[in-house]
Design an enzyme around this catalytic site. Structure first.
Site, PDB file in Angstrom:
ATOM      1  N   GLY A  25       0.742  -1.467  -0.373  1.00 26.61           N
ATOM      2  CA  GLY A  25       0.300   0.147  -0.247  1.00 26.61           C
ATOM      3  C   GLY A  25       0.755   0.958  -0.139  1.00 26.61           C
ATOM      4  N   GLY A  27       0.240   5.627   0.392  1.00 22.27           N
ATOM      5  CA  GLY A  27      -0.182   7.041   0.395  1.00 22.27           C
ATOM      6  C   GLY A  27       0.172   8.147   0.171  1.00 22.27           C
ATOM      7  CB  ALA A  30       3.056   6.238   5.036  1.00 23.67           C
ATOM      8  CB  VAL A  32       2.071  -0.516   3.681  1.00 24.42           C
ATOM      9  CG1 VAL A  32       1.475  -1.519   4.533  1.00 24.42           C
ATOM     10  CG2 VAL A  32       0.853   1.142   4.611  1.00 24.42           C
ATOM     11  CE  LYS A  47       0.872   5.269   7.847  1.00 25.29           C
ATOM     12  NZ  LYS A  47      -0.178   5.620   8.410  1.00 25.29           N
ATOM     13  CG  ASP A 141      -7.845  10.048   6.221  1.00 26.99           C
ATOM     14  OD1 ASP A 141      -8.288  10.564   5.760  1.00 26.99           O
ATOM     15  OD2 ASP A 141      -7.037   9.907   6.579  1.00 26.99           O
TER      16      ASP A 141
HETATM   17  N1  LIG Z   1      -1.707  -2.724   8.852  1.00 20.51           N
HETATM   18  C1  LIG Z   1      -2.036  -2.940   7.208  1.00 20.51           C
HETATM   19  N2  LIG Z   1      -1.963  -4.288   6.853  1.00 20.51           N
HETATM   20  C2  LIG Z   1      -2.520  -4.609   5.062  1.00 20.51           C
HETATM   21  N3  LIG Z   1      -2.222  -3.475   4.357  1.00 20.51           N
HETATM   22  C3  LIG Z   1      -1.530  -2.445   4.901  1.00 20.51           C
HETATM   23  C4  LIG Z   1      -2.158  -1.831   6.494  1.00 20.51           C
HETATM   24  N4  LIG Z   1      -1.537  -0.652   6.727  1.00 20.51           N
HETATM   25  C5  LIG Z   1      -1.799  -0.121   5.491  1.00 20.51           C
HETATM   26  N5  LIG Z   1      -2.078  -0.978   4.463  1.00 20.51           N
HETATM   27  C6  LIG Z   1      -2.222   0.024   3.144  1.00 20.51           C
HETATM   28  O1  LIG Z   1      -1.750   0.681   3.019  1.00 20.51           O
HETATM   29  C7  LIG Z   1      -1.936   1.962   2.249  1.00 20.51           C
HETATM   30  C8  LIG Z   1      -1.500   3.480   2.301  1.00 20.51           C
HETATM   31  O2  LIG Z   1      -1.698   2.763   4.120  1.00 20.51           O
HETATM   32  P1  LIG Z   1      -1.954   4.104   4.790  1.00 20.51           P
HETATM   33  O3  LIG Z   1      -3.140   5.110   4.904  1.00 20.51           O
HETATM   34  O4  LIG Z   1      -1.319   4.396   6.610  1.00 20.51           O
HETATM   35  O5  LIG Z   1      -0.835   5.807   4.207  1.00 20.51           O
HETATM   36  P2  LIG Z   1      -1.325   7.005   4.679  1.00 20.51           P
HETATM   37  O6  LIG Z   1       0.206   7.904   3.539  1.00 20.51           O
HETATM   38  O7  LIG Z   1      -1.585   7.621   5.237  1.00 20.51           O
HETATM   39  O8  LIG Z   1      -2.383   7.349   3.302  1.00 20.51           O
HETATM   40  P3  LIG Z   1      -3.218   8.465   3.407  1.00 20.51           P
HETATM   41  O9  LIG Z   1      -2.836   9.401   2.429  1.00 20.51           O
HETATM   42  O10 LIG Z   1      -4.497   7.885   3.692  1.00 20.51           O
HETATM   43  O11 LIG Z   1      -3.041   9.263   4.528  1.00 20.51           O
HETATM   44  C9  LIG Z   1      -3.847   1.555   2.589  1.00 20.51           C
HETATM   45  O12 LIG Z   1      -4.546   2.398   1.748  1.00 20.51           O
HETATM   46  C10 LIG Z   1      -3.655   0.150   2.800  1.00 20.51           C
HETATM   47  O13 LIG Z   1      -4.192  -0.768   1.259  1.00 20.51           O
END
Ligand SMILES: Nc1ncnc2c1ncn2[C@@H]1O[C@H](COP(=O)(O)OP(=O)(O)OP(=O)(O)O)[C@@H](O)[C@H]1O
Length: 721
Positions: A25, A27, A30, A32, A47, A141
């Site tokens: 994943g 975002g 980040a 993941v 992450k 969020d």
């Molecule tokens: N524990 C996990 N196990 C599996 N996949 C995960 C996990 N945590 C996050 N993901 C995947 O990674 C993606 C991005 O994670 P996350 O939303 O925490 O990142 P972010 O950069 O904070 O994103 P955002 O832009 O939504 O804030 C999630 O949408 C999900 O698909």
């Protein structure tokens, strides 16, 4: 900094203990990874937050991670531990093998899940919210991208990257004014200036998430953030439409409506909402959720496929005007929550928007209109139909994206400021008839639009376009459809051509007639007129025989002057009449401005007068001869010949046209008679002139004799003297 997880195991803060595997994943800040925690040989998720891309300072991030690690609820993804690795913060979490609900929808459920699955997912999420609110947290969020599923169907709410604590003070409290989140899911009070917000903001986002799970995307998700802001504030809240969303229960619709009330005080708490009948009847997730991903490939393969698709879509949308929307769309599709805008900046920008770019004011009482819209737009519209304008720009979807409250067609009309009427007409045509997927070449679009539909849409669009571009062969419709300006340009062009033609010598071979421009009937008519000079357009000229064309010097009336007859004329004092074609005296050959009186002036020496008089006599004789010849030529066979030269109307041939022949013959006879009488009148005049000249000649002769007699007498007298 090691922490213990919910399973009471301890996880080290040593990055070397973690073997990062596939990316599962990504975002805004980040990426993941699926990882192995080597000491325990356990699969975890790591992450990796890029600290350079984070707005928050390191202390805030650390505190966030600490909060996460203290959270302990079966529906909340907790952090086992977190530590800094170079420019990144690593957060170790349980691995959620099926990823987020958003990814799952994008891969296998583009139109959303069935109600049973939605009920289960929402209930688990609401439990997480109830817990968080009780703990004094606002998640801020809540969305499908942050609801994670594991392979047992367990549902957990993730991502505390933007969460806030209700008990925060000072800087952190103030930071709530700079809301980092995802506009589509944001409550109106969060977007409204001066209004505070609380945990009820999460209930609004929860309602939007319910719509997202039901339709496959959130309301307004195709719009840029600023537009979403305005729509959220000004529009009636979105909801499940009673007509369009028939597949969903009344109870589900009611629950969504309760969440999406603009007045936050009228929204239920998470605790109260959990008691709603919709959740009471929800199935356990292992029954309704687990089957959603039964046949799907592993999460990392799905993520890779989605990444490729996103990259392809972004590459396709290179047009600058579509950039913002493309990014918005792409960000949404990727499940990115943080546009990271400062809410105050955004509000300021929004206030600068033109009125007609704004959404029309729509009150909550507009429910009737809402259902109308819901009826008007078929479920097809849900997947984001767009139309293409004359400049090939992608414009806003024309159909209600999600719910009736969006009123997209009106928005679209208002947004087309500055386009010309033709574009508007074309577009309105498209609006009426053509449903175009946002990007037909994208895999997503093509998956939800059959080839036949695409072909039909293209054909219709081409038909509409062809109505505007009239460039084919001459067709009455096409001529009529020329715009005034086009006509103006055409006639101007023809005028210019005419001007240029007149400036050139007429020996030039003309262009073939151009029938693509406006018809030049007046010019053609003038070609048949006896008086008006013909404009040198192609039509008449082409009818001249080749020889005439080659030697063409000038066209006057029905007559053409060729170099041949010009040569004949050269040595002659005669020239051809411009109007009726008779041969007349060239004025410069004869001083006609000199009256007979002047000639009779006795002061003129005989040596000057004599050549003039002789010339006059000669010309009159030629004139006489010509008239006689002409009269002689007016015999039937010659008349026929003359008609071949275009001097007289040609006689129709063929025995079956006797009546017509008679008519034509009498017409010719009449013309000939007129001609004869004209010639006779002219001959009489000439005779009169001749007589007068003879008289003058005699007088002059007499004067000459008298003068010479006087000279002789004088000489004689001198001699006598
Ligand atoms: N524990 C996990 N196990 C599996 N996949 C995960 C996990 N945590 C996050 N993901 C995947 O990674 C993606 C991005 O994670 P996350 O939303 O925490 O990142 P972010 O950069 O904070 O994103 P955002 O832009 O939504 O804030 C999630 O949408 C999900 O698909």
């Amino acid at each position: 900094m090691g922490r213990t997880g919910g399973n009471q195991r301890t996880y080290s803060a040593n990055p070397g203990d973690y073997k990062l595997l596939e990316e599962v994943g990504y975002g805004a800040t980040a990426t993941v990874y699926r990882a192995i925690y080597l000491p325990l040989n356990e699969v975890v998720a790591v992450k990796c937050l890029d600290l350079d891309r984070c707005n928050s300072n390191l202390d805030d991030i650390r505190r966030e991670a600490q909060t996460m690690s203290l959270i302990d609820h079966q529906n909340v993804v907790r952090a086992y531990c977190s530590f800094v690795v170079e420019q990144s913060l690593w957060v170790v979490m349980p691995f959620m093998a099926e990823g987020s609900c958003l990814h799952l929808m994008k891969i296998a459920y583009p139109d959303g899940f069935e109600e049973a699955a939605i009920g289960s997912i929402l209930k688990e999420t609401l439990k997480a919210l109830e817990y968080l609110h009780r703990q004094g947290h606002i998640h801020r969020d809540v969305k499908a991208g942050n609801i994670l599923l594991d392979d047992n169907g367990v549902v957990k709410l993730a991502d505390f990257g933007v969460s806030a604590c209700l008990f925060d003070t000072g800087d952190r409290q103030r930071s709530r004014n700079t809301f980092v989140g995802t506009p589509c899911w944001m409550a109106p009070e969060v977007l409204q200036p001066g209004s505070g917000y609380n945990s009820k903001a999460d209930i609004w986002s929860f309602g939007i998430t319910a719509l997202e799970l039901a339709h496959g995307h959130a309301p307004f998700s195709k719009y840029p953030p600023m537009k979403v802001l305005l729509m959220t504030i000004q529009n009636a809240p979105p909801g499940l439409d009673y007509d369009r969303d028939k597949r969903f229960s009344k109870s589900f619709k009611e629950m969504v409506a309760m969440c999406l009330v603009k007045d936050q005080t009228k929204r239920p708490t998470a605790d109260k909402l959990l008691k709603h009948s919709f959740f009471k009847n929800a199935k356990p997730p292992e029954l309704s959720v687990k089957k959603l991903f039964a046949d799907l490939p592993p999460l990392w393969n799905r993520v890779k496929a989605l990444q490729l698709k996103d990259a392809a879509q972004l590459a396709l949308k290179k047009m600058p005007s579509a950039e913002q929307e493309a990014i918005s769309q792409s960000e949404y599709q990727r499940g990115v929550s943080a546009w990271n805008f400062d809410i105050e900046d955004l509000k300021e920008q929004a206030s600068l928007l033109q009125d007609d770019d704004d959404m029309p004011e729509m009150s909550e009482e507009d429910e009737g209109r809402k259902s109308l819209v819901g009826e008007k737009y078929s479920p097809d519209c849900q997947s984001g139909l767009v139309k293409l304008n004359l400049n090939n720009k992608l414009v806003q979807p024309e159909c209600g994206e999600q719910t009736s409250g969006e009123e997209l067609p009106q928005v679209d009309c208002l947004n087309r400021k500055g386009k010309n009427l033709e574009s508007d007409l074309l577009e309105s045509g498209c609006q009426e008839k053509v449903g175009w997927k946002k990007d037909v070449s994208s895999p997503e679009a093509s998956s939800s639009m059959t080839e036949k539909e695409m072909l039909q849409a293209k054909t219709k669009a081409q038909m509409l376009k062809s109505r505007h571009t009239q460039s084919g062969p001459l067709m009455p419709g096409a001529v009529l459809n020329h715009s005034l300006s086009e006509r103006g340009q055409s006639s101007e062009r023809n005028e210019n051509e005419i001007q240029q033609c007149t400036e050139k010598t007429y020996r030039e071979v003309r262009r073939p007639p151009n029938f693509s421009g406006p018809l030049m009937l007046p010019n053609r008519a003038s070609a048949n007129s006896l008086s008006a000079p013909i404009k040198p357009t192609g039509g008449f000229r082409e009818s001249l025989d080749d020889k005439s064309k080659a030697n063409l010097v000038q066209i006057k009336g029905r007559f053409s002057v060729t170099s041949e007859n010009l040569d004949l004329v050269k040595g002659s004092p005669l020239r051809k009449s411009a109007s009726v074609g008779e041969w007349i005296f060239e004025s410069k050959q004869m001083p006609v401005n000199q009256s007979p009186k002047e000639f009779s002036n006795g002061n003129l020496p005989a040596s000057l007068l004599m050549p003039h008089l002789q010339n006059l006599f000669q010309q009159t004789a030629i004139q006489q001869e010509l008239i006689l010849n002409f009269l002689n030529s007016l015999q039937p066979p010659e008349v026929a010949d003359a008609s071949q030269n275009g001097k007289l109307p040609p006689l129709p041939r063929g025995s079956e046209n006797n009546g017509i022949i008679e008519l034509a013959a009498s017409e010719r006879e009449r013309l000939l008679l007129i001609k004869i009488s004209e010639l006779q009148a002219r001959m009489i005049n000439l005779n009169d002139e001749l007589t007068a000249e003879k008289l003058k000649y005699t007088q002059l002769q007499w004067q000459l004799n008298a003068a010479s007699g006087r000279e002789e007498n004088g000489d004689k007298r001198e001699g006598d003297a």
